[in-house]
Design a protein around this motif. Structure first.
Motif, short mmCIF file in Angstrom:
data_model
loop_
_atom_site.label_atom_id
_atom_site.label_comp_id
_atom_site.label_asym_id
_atom_site.label_seq_id
_atom_site.Cartn_x
_atom_site.Cartn_y
_atom_site.Cartn_z
N ILE A 36 0.48 -1.40 -0.12
CA ILE A 36 -0.41 -0.06 -0.42
C ILE A 36 1.23 1.30 -0.19
CG2 ILE A 36 -2.18 1.10 0.97
CD1 ILE A 36 -2.76 -1.65 2.11
N LEU A 37 0.88 2.14 -0.67
CA LEU A 37 1.34 3.84 -1.03
C LEU A 37 0.44 4.22 -0.95
CD1 LEU A 37 3.17 2.68 -3.96
CD2 LEU A 37 4.05 2.73 -1.98
N LEU A 38 0.51 5.79 -0.20
CA LEU A 38 0.02 7.06 -0.11
C LEU A 38 -0.61 7.87 -1.12
CD1 LEU A 38 2.87 8.96 2.14
CD2 LEU A 38 3.49 6.99 0.61
N PHE A 39 -0.28 7.86 -2.08
CA PHE A 39 0.23 9.36 -2.98
C PHE A 39 -1.74 9.32 -3.71
CE2 PHE A 39 4.40 6.99 -2.40
CZ PHE A 39 5.11 8.39 -2.31
N SER A 40 -1.90 10.14 -2.53
CA SER A 40 -3.31 9.95 -3.65
C SER A 40 -4.04 11.00 -4.80
CB SER A 40 -5.09 11.22 -1.82
OG SER A 40 -3.80 12.07 -1.61
N MET A 41 -2.41 12.16 -4.66
CA MET A 41 -3.37 12.80 -5.90
C MET A 41 -2.54 11.90 -7.36
SD MET A 41 0.24 13.07 -4.41
CE MET A 41 1.85 13.60 -3.92
N PHE A 42 -2.22 10.65 -7.34
CA PHE A 42 -1.91 9.56 -7.92
C PHE A 42 -3.04 8.94 -8.73
CE2 PHE A 42 2.60 8.56 -6.47
CZ PHE A 42 2.94 9.36 -6.98
N PHE A 43 -4.38 9.04 -7.85
CA PHE A 43 -5.25 8.53 -8.85
C PHE A 43 -5.70 9.58 -10.14
CE2 PHE A 43 -5.43 4.77 -7.29
CZ PHE A 43 -6.55 3.48 -7.79
N GLN A 44 -6.23 9.39 -10.93
CA GLN A 44 -6.95 10.10 -11.95
C GLN A 44 -8.27 10.25 -12.25
OE1 GLN A 44 -3.77 10.30 -15.03
NE2 GLN A 44 -2.68 11.25 -14.14
N GLU A 45 -8.53 11.24 -12.61
CA GLU A 45 -10.22 10.62 -12.87
C GLU A 45 -10.44 10.29 -14.17
OE1 GLU A 45 -13.60 11.27 -11.07
OE2 GLU A 45 -11.81 11.49 -9.39
N MET A 97 -6.08 11.27 8.14
CA MET A 97 -5.29 10.87 7.48
C MET A 97 -5.63 11.10 5.88
SD MET A 97 -5.14 6.74 8.38
CE MET A 97 -4.26 5.88 7.97
N LYS A 98 -4.57 10.78 5.09
CA LYS A 98 -3.82 10.80 3.85
C LYS A 98 -4.79 9.06 3.61
CE LYS A 98 0.28 14.17 3.06
NZ LYS A 98 1.45 13.11 2.67
N LYS A 99 -5.28 9.04 2.78
CA LYS A 99 -5.92 7.86 2.14
C LYS A 99 -5.02 7.06 1.21
CE LYS A 99 -9.70 6.70 -1.30
NZ LYS A 99 -10.44 7.14 -1.47
N TRP A 100 -5.17 6.00 1.56
CA TRP A 100 -4.43 5.18 0.94
C TRP A 100 -4.59 4.33 -0.36
CZ3 TRP A 100 0.47 3.67 3.42
CH2 TRP A 100 1.14 4.03 5.20
N TYR A 101 -3.09 3.79 -1.16
CA TYR A 101 -4.38 3.58 -2.10
C TYR A 101 -3.20 1.91 -2.64
CZ TYR A 101 -6.80 7.20 -2.92
OH TYR A 101 -7.76 8.41 -3.12
N LEU A 102 -4.61 1.01 -3.15
CA LEU A 102 -3.18 -0.10 -3.08
C LEU A 102 -2.37 -0.19 -4.63
CD1 LEU A 102 -3.68 -3.02 -2.21
CD2 LEU A 102 -5.21 -4.11 -3.13
N PHE A 153 4.57 -0.66 4.64
CA PHE A 153 4.53 -0.01 4.41
C PHE A 153 3.10 1.26 5.14
CE2 PHE A 153 6.29 -2.22 1.01
CZ PHE A 153 7.18 -1.77 0.77
N ASP A 154 3.78 1.75 6.53
CA ASP A 154 3.06 2.31 6.90
C ASP A 154 3.48 3.73 6.64
OD1 ASP A 154 2.65 3.91 9.21
OD2 ASP A 154 1.91 2.44 10.54
N GLU A 155 2.16 4.99 6.49
CA GLU A 155 3.12 6.08 5.88
C GLU A 155 3.99 6.55 7.47
OE1 GLU A 155 0.60 10.41 4.91
OE2 GLU A 155 -0.89 7.94 5.31
#
Lengths: 153, 434
Positions: free
Chosen positions: A8-17, B1-6, B123-125
């Motif tokens: 799991i990574l954190l970069f929310s801005m990576f998602f695109q519409e 908290m920031k959103k996490w993505y898979l 991978f804890d932020e």
């Protein structure tokens, strides 16, 4: 050994519409006024060699009309737009056309040519240049081919 | 908290790899500065020396790495997962080291971001830190002082890296007399059959063409062999042109012939031959059939009959059922230099080996997979070749090792790719040292 399945990574801005396949034109599918589905020839025919007595779509000769029942329209559109059906990796197998699907909304159109399940791929032809003549691979067991099989058993 | 993505990890490294790539990373966490020296062979095999000072004691830890790369929503990523930390310096009682994991993320607009590091496998932020530097290490910069930061002088890796540095500073390193044990002049013929025009994979095939052309041209240059290439691509990509090219090929008894195919492949439903049919159509308007397909076995036999010393026949294409029987009853018998390569190893492979090798990217019934970075098999083959000739490998180079490693690497790439099915290259090898 890396556990590849979930990291799991954190970069929310990576998602695109933007839709990865249909870009900003997914409304042509969502709001289509007409939807046509055909079984087509395996290869396209050059326009100057086409028989005027026969019907072609994106240069593929139509072999058979397939009826899309009203109760399956939403399911069908959803399967086409579901980005999980498309993969970025490419298979090096030859495209063998099987189905054509045409969505029309006023003067806009998106046509999908679906390859047989021996080589799951889709070619897209459209009035919108950015997605016209683009090719994508479909994942094995994708919902698009499953719905087509349901429509044309 | 920031959103996490898979992120579901996909595959392969998206750039050309030299025999072994050397990198330096630095990062700071908990008030401690870490300096890392990475030796990258391939996605299954890399290691890092991590140097840091803690409570006045200088420590060096060796950490093994496996890696995955891919693309998600327009962003490329590359992740290296550490394991099996082992102290190289004396380990104090109770001292331990959690292996670090590194993550690179970039896109076209933002290519030079520094990687992130964490020792948390989940991978804890809150436990992620951005590295303070990351750079390639030029072998010329491997001074004894620098190497001593990470290696003991008695370690074999230390000796190999010193040898690499010496070779990189020796300008005469790449001049060779092109004499093998037979004493006759040898020439390399590279035949590239590349489907650059086909809509779905043409771009990937073009990447493969460039990669293979560069590799073999540089190898020929490095070992002092005359080099001639024959390219069948674009709208010349037809069966007739491929056969004409092969038939016209004039091969001397001491020559090396390399045939490489990148394009669509398939097998007839009733086919018994293990190796695929090469789909020689550059346009989907042409129907598939006997006149547009070329059996890889036929290519192999044609080349072997030319009588060259060493024949390498490689194809990166699917070997899956096209869903049709064959229509006839005809059957066939059954920019980067090589500064990281040891020239003697190259000579062993290209000047002092003889025989034939036939490899294709997938087994009967399987797809061969590719991405915008090229075919999985092609990338794996180039990786395996470069690894075999690198300074950090101490074994005698052999084509069997290269193919075996290329097979493993291809399998790994397909396995690491969430959407791919298994891909197992098949080969026939009859190459011996002279």
């Amino acid at each position: 050994m890396i556990k590849f399945s979930v990291v799991i990574l954190l970069f929310s801005m990576f998602f695109q519409e933007k839709h990865p396949i249909f870009h900003k034109y997914k409304d042509v599918i969502e709001e289509a006024e007409t939807i046509s589905i055909f079984e087509v020839a395996q290869n396209p025919t050059a326009q100057k060699e086409q028989d005027k007595a026969k019907q072609y779509i994106a240069d593929y000769q139509v072999l058979k009309n397939i009826e899309l029942k009203e109760n399956l329209v939403d399911k069908f559109k959803k399967s086409i737009l579901d980005k999980d059906n498309y993969i970025i990796e490419k298979k090096t197998c030859p495209f063998v056309a099987k189905y054509a699907i045409s969505f029309k909304k006023k003067r806009e159109h998106i046509t999908l040519i679906i390859s047989a399940n021996t080589c799951e791929k889709v070619a897209i032809f459209s009035s919108h240049k950015s997605i016209n003549e683009t090719y994508h691979d479909l994942k094995a067991g994708n919902a698009i081919q499953a719905v087509l099989m349901e429509l044309n058993p | 908290m920031k959103k996490w993505y898979l992120f579901v990890f996909l595959l392969l490294l998206g750039k050309t790899i030299s025999a072994q790539s050397l990198y330096e990373l630095t990062f700071e966490t908990g008030g401690i500065n870490y300096k890392c020296f990475l030796v990258y062979f391939n996605e299954q095999d890399s290691y890092m020396r991590v140097a840091y000072t803690y409570k006045g004691k200088y420590n060096v830890v060796n950490v093994k790495y496996t890696s995955v790369a891919g693309k998600e929503d327009g962003y490329d990523y590359f992740v290296m997962m550490g394991s099996e930390p082992k102290f190289i310096t004396d380990k104090a009682e109770g001292q331990s080291y959690n292996p670090d994991h590194f993550i690179w993320i970039w896109n076209d607009a933002n290519k030079n971001t520094l990687p992130y590091v964490t020792d948390d496998p989940n991978f804890d932020e809150s436990k992620m830190h951005q590295c303070t530097s990351y750079k390639d290490v030029n072998p010329k910069d491997l001074t004894d002082t620098y190497l001593n930061e990470f290696f003991g002088t008695a370690e074999p890796e230390y000796a190999s890296l010193r040898k690499m540095k010496n070779a990189s500073t020796n300008t005469n390193n790449n001049t060779n007399a092109n004499t093998n044990t037979s004493g006759a002049k040898s020439k390399m013929h590279l035949v590239l059959c590349i489907n650059t025009e086909i809509g779905d994979i043409g771009q990937s095939c073009s990447v493969d063409q460039k990669a293979m052309e560069v590799e073999f041209r540089e190898i020929a240059k490095a070992v002092g062999m005359p080099f001639e290439k024959y390219i069948v691509n674009g709208e010349n990509f037809t069966k007739a042109n491929a056969l004409e090219t092969l038939n016209k090929l004039k091969v001397g008894a001491n020559d090396v012939v390399v045939f490489y195919y990148s394009g669509h492949g398939f097998r007839w439903s009733d086919q018994t031959d293990t190796y695929p049919q090469l789909d020689m159509r550059y346009s989907s308007y042409t129907a598939i059939g006997e006149n547009t397909s070329l059996p890889l076995s036929q290519v192999y036999n044609t080349i072997v009959q030319k009588g060259g010393r060493l024949n390498l026949v490689l194809s990166d294409c699917c070997n899956s059922d096209v869903g049709r029987n064959q229509m006839t009853s005809q059957t066939f018998m059954a920019g980067r230099s090589f500064q990281g390569a040891e020239i003697e190893k190259l000579k062993g492979l290209f000047l002092n080996s003889s025989g034939s090798l036939l490899v294709t990217g997938s087994s009967p019934g399987e797809y061969s997979w590719c991405s915008i970075n090229g075919g999985f098999f092609t990338l794996s083959f180039i990786q395996a070749l470069k690894e075999e000739i690198g300074y950090m490998r101490n074994n005698d180079p052999s084509w069997d090792n290269i193919v075996s490693n290329a097979v493993k690497s291809t399998q790994y790439k397909a396995k690491s790719c969430n959407n791919c099915k298994p891909q197992n290259p098949v080969y026939y090898s009859k190459v011996a040292k002279k």
